[in-house]
Structure formats: structure tokens, C-alpha cells
Design an enzyme around this catalytic site. Structure first.
Site, short mmCIF file in Angstrom:
data_model
loop_
_atom_site.label_atom_id
_atom_site.label_comp_id
_atom_site.label_asym_id
_atom_site.label_seq_id
_atom_site.Cartn_x
_atom_site.Cartn_y
_atom_site.Cartn_z
N GLU A 441 76.27 121.32 86.69
CA GLU A 441 77.61 121.74 86.85
C GLU A 441 77.99 122.71 87.56
O GLU A 441 77.57 123.52 87.67
CB GLU A 441 78.16 121.82 85.37
CG GLU A 441 79.64 122.43 85.44
CD GLU A 441 79.92 123.01 83.85
OE1 GLU A 441 79.19 123.12 82.99
OE2 GLU A 441 80.98 123.51 84.06
N ASP A 519 77.22 124.46 81.67
CA ASP A 519 77.46 125.79 81.18
C ASP A 519 77.73 125.77 79.64
O ASP A 519 78.04 124.63 78.90
CB ASP A 519 78.91 126.23 81.61
CG ASP A 519 78.85 126.59 83.04
OD1 ASP A 519 77.64 126.80 83.51
OD2 ASP A 519 79.80 126.97 83.78
N ASP A 521 79.61 126.51 77.50
CA ASP A 521 81.03 126.74 77.08
C ASP A 521 81.95 125.59 76.83
O ASP A 521 81.28 124.55 76.87
CB ASP A 521 81.70 127.74 78.10
CG ASP A 521 81.81 127.23 79.45
OD1 ASP A 521 81.44 126.02 79.25
OD2 ASP A 521 82.15 127.84 80.28
N ASP A 523 84.19 124.07 78.17
CA ASP A 523 84.25 123.24 79.81
C ASP A 523 82.83 122.44 79.86
O ASP A 523 82.93 121.12 80.20
CB ASP A 523 84.52 123.85 81.02
CG ASP A 523 86.14 123.83 81.44
OD1 ASP A 523 86.72 123.28 80.51
OD2 ASP A 523 86.62 124.54 82.27
#
Ligand code: 0R9
Length: 656
Positions: A441, A519, A521, A523
Site C-alpha cells: 500500500e 498498514d 489501520d 484504511d
């Protein structure tokens, strides 16, 4: 032992019985579908459940309870007639004892034409008994509570009355503890797996109340499944998340009398279907409630009748516009969620695993029931008919547009020239079995990964931002998307699921480890889900082959006291534990908000070094659950999706 009642019988008959069950104990894998691993272990429970379900299908029980007990045993209870306890003249033993000690005893008593159990796919209750250290059957019948117990298949407590039965209560309970020396290295019954099967049975039986209780944790947990709506409700559940084209699923049910080698036979057919706004198709097929992953004759019968009826309908009602391409069978199936269930006396399957039904009579039965009932349904619901035809016409137009787009893609596609996307930092090895592709990403993490990698066998493909949601886009748009084209070209094996003759060729995959690195998180988890959706819809064999993985980057870097080396922590719980253990030392914690915050060495050390990294393999063992998850996540309804992503950052319902 309660000798008087039974001793006379324990002679030649008994020896024969023991020999039968001895055979089972000697070669369990021959008798249990799924062998002595986790599948066979669950098959034991399935067998007992199926016997209870048979009693409910026969119309005598309306509730089946399954309990995973704290001691590792399982209990199944039905409120049917109760297994007969009277002594069988010929055997000189109670029927219930015969049932649990004679191989295939069920066959002798088979009265119903299509029992789920009784040797059709099950192993027979006696096989479960043979492979259980403890096995107890209780029967409530004629106002009495009867009980019989076995150890490794042998009677250790003959049939006795142990008390009165509550007023009007009848039924059977079987409690068994699988022999853990036969089923080695197994941790116990898998709640999610049992739940899935019970839920499926609730739909397929259309009304039986099924109660699952797990007594193993600190607090017992109970769930009840009851689905009056049968296959129609099942189809609607599969379609959830996407916007339904029409609210009321179409139902095609009936019994067809068809000619077979054994003369005329009745085959029961139940089909439920509904369309939603998505582009894929989900069709589940069952024969006698056994799932057939690869379909078979019932599916063929369905598809031919379905296509024929819709073509006739479109033509007779003049619903297709001049100049439009004619919809194909696949166009009519776009966005469909469908459950096909047949019940037939003598199902034949392609393999032990029963993934494909072979009986030709199932094809003609489904064909005739679907043809007749779907024609009726469309006459009665013309609005639904028009909507299905319009959706198929759109699919046909999109297919045509996609063909043109693909021609463009092909001409410009590096794939065809063996050329690779510019963003790809390829590895040196050309041996797919050792090569890895990291799909990363963001450009900044991509940069770190390129510097940190072992270039001999690790390739890096950075993706910019969110990739396209393939669940919501049409195929033409999907094929034009730069990120998707880069992935397809890098992997090098094409894609499937585009409704024409293009396909995914597993043999041409350039990396046997394709690792999604996003990541840690929200997103990141969204992007990971988008990628999984893409792989699920267009490169499914990659998942089935076990080539798809998810990287696990750490959440924190921690320095404790005066230590120079940083320790990496992968979840909150581990951080809390570390803090607890080092309570007296003053802590330095670095929270990694994204992969991009790690330098190349850190990224290598924590997430890419095969010696130290943690990878989760993506597997899909259940199309139902996967479809549901993806559609909840990717469909048009936003709030459930947000909530799901936030509460399931690790995609709990996909087995990874
Ligand atoms: C908890 C799991 N339940 C069972 O295993 C179960 C078997 C069973 C049954 C009958 C009723 N309830 C049951 N629960 C039954 C069947 C018949 C007549 N009376 C009672 C019949 O099929 O004619 N049985 C399944 C086989 C037998 N009983 C029999 F062979 F012993 F009759």
C-alpha cells in the site's frame, strides 16, 4: 452388568458385531469421510446430527439441540419418537443396541426414501460409537427415561430404565467423546464450523429449530437457528449487502417423477433465487442436504431450464431492444444468488468428497420443475421478469463493451508481450516456487520495501491509494483500472470471471507467494479487503492453491530499559503483557502508524524476512461465509460495512 436381560444374547451375534466395529477401529479412515483428521472428527458429529434431522424430516421432531460439552464430548438431542428400545426377536437384543453396534444397521430400517443419513453420506451411528471412548444414548419413550452406554463401541452399561420421563416427553439424546488416540492433534469441535453447518441445515430443512450451545468457555453461549423461509430465505441471505433487484425471492419447488434404471422415482426439488446489484453469481447446490461444491447434474438441469424460460420470456414479451447483443446463460446469471436442493433416493457422486452429483435423473427432475415453476412465477410477477431481463441485457452490453476494452488492453497489455508494469520491482529468480510478490500500500512503503527486500526472490508492486471496488464496478471499468492491470500483468496468469472465454491459468503464476502488505489501520484493512475481493472474484484458484498471504506488520516498536535493540509488538494484547512484565522499567514505545514509517531495515526485519516474519495464509473454506462477508463489506450498504471493518480489522470470518 444387568446380566439377566442380555447375557443369553451375547453369543455368536455379539462376536460378529465386535468384529465389525473392530474393523472400524483398525481402519477408521476407511469408514469415515474425511479420515482421522479434523474433517473426519467433525463428520462424527455431522452423522449424529443428520440422524436427528432425519427424524425431523420424517415429521416427528421439530427441535434439534447440539451441545459442545466442557469435557470435549458433544451431545445431540431430538424430540422425535425415540429410538425403539424393545428387544428385536431375531437379534435377541434391543433395537437401540443393534443400531449403535451393527455396521450399516440403518439400512435395515430405512423406511423413508431419502434420509440424509443411513449410509448415503454418513458413516453410520455405529461407526461414531466404535470411534468414541464414551458413547451414551438416552431415549425418552413411553413415560420412561432409558439409557445405554458404550466404551470404544462395546456395551459397558446395557439398556436400562434410569427414571421416569417428564410428561409427554419423547426423544433421543446421543452424547459421545471421540477417541483422541484415533483423531490425533485435534483441539476439539470448531464452533464456527459446526455453526455453519447447522445454519445451512436450518435453511435446508425450512423450519426445524436448531439450538447450538457451547459449554466450553467461561460463559456458555447459545444460538438458535430456525428458518421458515427455506431455500428462498437462504438465497436472500446470500444476496445480502448488495441492493436487491426485487424483494421477494423466486421459489421453484416440486416433486418430479422420473424414469431411472430402478424404475420410476420421485425426486424432490427446491430452488430459491434472487438477484442483486452485484456482478458475480453465487449458486449453492445440495443433494440430500450434502453440499456439492462442483455442482453436477442438478446444476446443469437448473441452468438449462432457467436460460430457456428467460429467453422465451424475453422473446414473448418483446423485452430486448433491437441491436442489443443477445444475453447468454451467464448474462442471465449476473448478480444471482441461488440455492438448489434436491432429495433423491440413491445419490451418486463423483468422489468420496461428494463435490459433484452425477445422477442423470436429478438433471431431468430439476429441469422440469424449474421450467414449469419459473414460467408460472414470471407470469405472476411480470415486474420481476422485466427486471431480470433488463439486468441480463445490461450484462450482455457490458460483456460486449468488455470484449472491446479487452482487445484494447490486449494490444496495450504488457502481459501479452511478456512485459511487466513499470512500478514493479521484480525479483531475480524466475522460479515461481521460490518467488514472492509483495503488493504494498502506497508509494512510500513501496520505496522502503524495495530497498529492504531480498531482491533474489522478492518482488515489490506498490499500489497507489485505494484500488477499485470490483464488487461495484462493471467489467469494462475493472479491466481499464491501472492498479488492477498492474497486478494482473505482474502475476502473469490472466483473470477469470469475466463471463467470456478468458481464464486464469494457475500454471502461469509467476510467484507462489503473493503477499498483501497494508498498514495496520482502518484504511489498510479496507484496502486489504478490496484486494481480497479482487482475488476472490477474479483469481480464485490462487486462493484455493494457497498462494495468497497477508503480511503482519508490527504495531509498535518498544525499547525496554537500557536495551539497545528494539522489540516489535504485533498486537495490543502483547504490548500490555510486555508492559506488565516489565512494570519496574520506564518504557520507550514507538507506534508505527503506517508501513511508510519504518525504515527499510525495520521493514525487512519485521515483515519481510522469511526467518522472522509472520504471514497469514488466506483460505476460503466456505463460499457462503466468504460471499456474505464480501458483500457486507463491498455492497452498497455503507453503515454495516463501516462497522464490520472497524470491528473486524482482521477479517474474522475469512479463515486466514
Ligand atoms: C440424537 C440423534 N438422533 C438419532 O440418532 C435418532 C435416531 C432415531 C430413530 C427414530 C426416532 N428418532 C431417532 N433419533 C425412529 C425411527 C423409526 C421408528 N421409530 C423411531 C423408523 O425409521 O422407522 N431411529 C433411526 C433408526 C431407528 N430409529 C431404528 F432403526 F432403530 F428403528
Amino acid at each position: 452388568m444387568n446380566a439377566n436381560k442380555t447375557s443369553g444374547a451375547y453369543t455368536a451375534e455379539n462376536i460378529k458385531v465386535l468384529r465389525g466395529l473392530e474393523g472400524v477401529r483398525k481402519r477408521p479412515a476407511m469408514y469415515v469421510q474425511g479420515g482421522t483428521g479434523i474433517d473426519g472428527y467433525h463428520q462424527l458429529l455431522t452423522e449424529i446430527i443428520d440422524n436427528a434431522i432425519d427424524e425431523s424430516l420424517a415429521g416427528y421432531a421439530d427441535t434439534v439441540e447440539v451441545t459442545l460439552n466442557a469435557d470435549g464430548s458433544a451431545s445431540v438431542t431430538d424430540n422425535g419418537r425415540g429410538i425403539p428400545v424393545d428387544t428385536m426377536e431375531r437379534e435377541g437384543r434391543p433395537a437401540i443396541e443393534v443400531i449403535f453396534t451393527e455396521l450399516h444397521a440403518g439400512g435395515k430400517f430405512d423406511s423413508g426414501a431419502y434420509k440424509v443419513s443411513g449410509g448415503l453420506h454418513g458413516v453410520g451411528s455405529s461407526v461414531v460409537n466404535a470411534l468414541s471412548t464414551d458413547f451414551m444414548a438416552e431415549v425418552w419413550l413411553d413415560g420412561k427415561h432409558h439409557r445405554i452406554r458404550f466404551h470404544n463401541g462395546e456395551v459397558v452399561e446395557p439398556l436400562n430404565v434410569v427414571g421416569p420421563a417428564p410428561k409427554k416427553k419423547t426423544g433421543t439424546r446421543v452424547t459421545f467423546h471421540p477417541d483422541m488416540s484415533v483423531f490425533k492433534d485435534i483441539e476439539g469441535f470448531d464452533y464456527a464450523r459446526v455453526r455453519r453447518r447447522l445454519r445451512e441445515l436450518a435453511f435446508l430443512t425450512g423450519g426445524v429449530k436448531i439450538v447450538l450451545t457451547d459449554e466450553r468457555g467461561d460463559t456458555p453461549k447459545t444460538e438458535t437457528f430456525q428458518e421458515q423461509g427455506g431455500v428462498a430465505a437462504f438465497a436472500k441471505t446470500l444476496a445480502q449487502g448488495g441492493e436487491l433487484l426485487y424483494d421477494k425471492p423466486l421459489v421453484m419447488s416440486g416433486t418430479a417423477s422420473v424414469q431411472t434404471d430402478q424404475g420410476m422415482q420421485d425426486i424432490e426439488v427446491d430452488v430459491g433465487l434472487v438477484h442483486n446489484s452485484a456482478y458475480g453469481q453465487t449458486i449453492l447446490t445440495y443433494a440430500n442436504m450434502i453440499t456439492n461444491r462442483d455442482g453436477g447434474t442438478h446444476l446443469t438441469g437448473f441452468k438449462s431450464a432457467y436460460t430457456r424460460v428467460l429467453n422465451n420470456y424475453a422473446r414473448s414479451k418483446n423485452l430486448l431492444k433491437k441491436g442489443d447483443p443477445a444475453p447468454t446463460g451467464d448474462d442471465f446469471l449476473e448478480g444471482i444468488s441461488c440455492v438448489i436442493s434436491v432429495k433423491l433416493p440413491d445419490p451418486q457422486f463423483e468422489s468420496q468428497a461428494k463435490v459433484k452429483l452425477l445422477n442423470p435423473e436429478a438433471q431431468s427432475a430439476v429441469n422440469s420443475v424449474v421450467y414449469e415453476k419459473l414460467t408460472e412465477e414470471l407470469e405472476e410477477n411480470p415486474r420481476i421478469g422485466r427486471q431480470i431481463i433488463e439486468k441480463a441485457a445490461q450484462a450482455a452490453r457490458a460483456r460486449e463493451a468488455a470484449r472491446k476494452a479487452r482487445d484494447l488492453v490486449r494490444r496495450a497489455n504488457p502481459l501479452e508481450n511478456d512485459d511487466l508494469p513499470g512500478k514493479l520491482a521484480d525479483c531475480q529468480s524466475e522460479d515461481p516456487s521460490v518467488s514472492e510478490l509483495y503488493i504494498v500500500e502506497g508509494d512510500s512503503a513501496g520505496g522502503s520495501a524495495k530497498q529492504g527486500r531480498e531482491r533474489r526472490f522478492q518482488a515489490i508492486l506498490p499500489l497507489r491509494g485505494k484500488i477499485l471496488n470490483v464488487e461495484k464496478a462493471n467489467i469494462g471499468k475493472i479491466l481499464k483500472n491501472a492498479e488492477i492491470r498492474a497486478m494482473v500483468a505482474a502475476i502473469g496468469a490472466g483473470i477469470e470471471g469475466t463471463g467470456d472465454d478468458s481464464h486464469f491459468n494457475l500454471d502461469e503464476v509467476r510467484y507462489h507467494r503473493i503477499i498483501i502488505m497494508t498498514d495496520a489501520d482502518h484504511d489498510g484493512s479496507h484496502i486489504r479487503t478490496l484486494l481480497l475481493t479482487f482475488f476472490y472474484r477474479f483469481m480464485r484458484p490462487l486462493i484455493d492453491a494457497g498462494y495468497l498471504y497477508i503480511a503482519q506488520p508490527p504495531l509498535y516498536g518498544v525499547r525496554i530499559g537500557r536495551q539497545r535493540d528494539m522489540r516489535y509488538v504485533y498486537d495490543e494484547a502483547a504490548l500490555v503483557e510486555l508492559q506488565r512484565k516489565n512494570r519496574d522499567k520506564r518504557f520507550e514505545i514507538q507506534r508505527f502508524k503506517g508501513l511508510g514509517e519504518m525504515n527499510p531495515e525495520q521493514l525487512w526485519e519485521t515483515t519481510m524476512n522469511p526467518e522472522t516474519r509472520v504471514l497469514k495464509r488466506v483460505t476460503i473454506d466456505d463460499v457462503l461465509e466468504a460471499s456474505e462477508t464480501f458483500e457486507v463489506l463491498m455492497g452498497t450498504e455503507v453503515p454495516p460495512r463501516r462497522e464490520f471493518i472497524e470491528t473486524n480489522a482482521h477479517l474474522a470470518s475469512i479463515d486466514i
